[in-house]
Scaffold this motif. Structure first.
Motif: not given
Length: 145
Positions: A2, A4, A30-32, A142, A144
């Motif tokens: 991630v 940003s 925004r999600r991984v 952020s 994950l």
């Protein structure tokens, strides 16, 4: 991974420091999601490309793993569990584990893939010259999974 702004968050295999295979949410958000086998050891890799010092808080499944101050550097910083044994400080790897799910007797429950997901979150903050962390001036958070 991630990324940003000036900040990076990724999960890496503890021995090789290689990032795990990742999948981005669709539609892009925004999600991984990191693809990892159970009982695999890992570190949280964080990196700041912002000049100066930045405070970071790392949470694993909602539990604060720790706070630290990092500076801009090319390889970043690897975080795990901070331990002191016999006066020696060390950061040891975290480990993915599977969740044991036992439905209540007599209930009908459908197991879903989301039951084996966890979340790693990092929040980055400004640091004053006095080393005071400015939480109200958050740069970014952020996550994950």
């Amino acid at each position: 991974m991630v990324k940003s702004g000036n900040f990076l968050l990724e999960l890496v295999e503890a021995g090789s420091k290689e990032p795990f295979k990742e999948h981005a949410e669709r539609p892009p958000g925004r999600r991984v999601f990191a693809e990892v086998e159970p009982n695999t050891d890992y570190f949280v890799h964080i990196k700041s490309e912002r000049s100066g010092r930045v405070a970071v808080e790392i949470f694993v499944d909602g539990v604060l793993l720790g706070r630290s101050i990092i500076s801009k550097c090319s390889r970043g910083s690897y975080r795990g569990l901070y331990e002191v044994n016999n006066g020696m400080k060390a950061i040891t790897a975290l480990s993915f584990s599977t969740m044991n799910f036992m439905p209540e007797k007599g209930s009908i429950t459908k197991t879903t893939q989301s039951m084996s997901k966890g979340t790693v979150r990092a929040s980055f903050y400004a640091v004053r010259k006095t080393n005071k962390i400015e939480k109200r001036n958050s740069y970014i958070t952020s996550s994950l999974s």
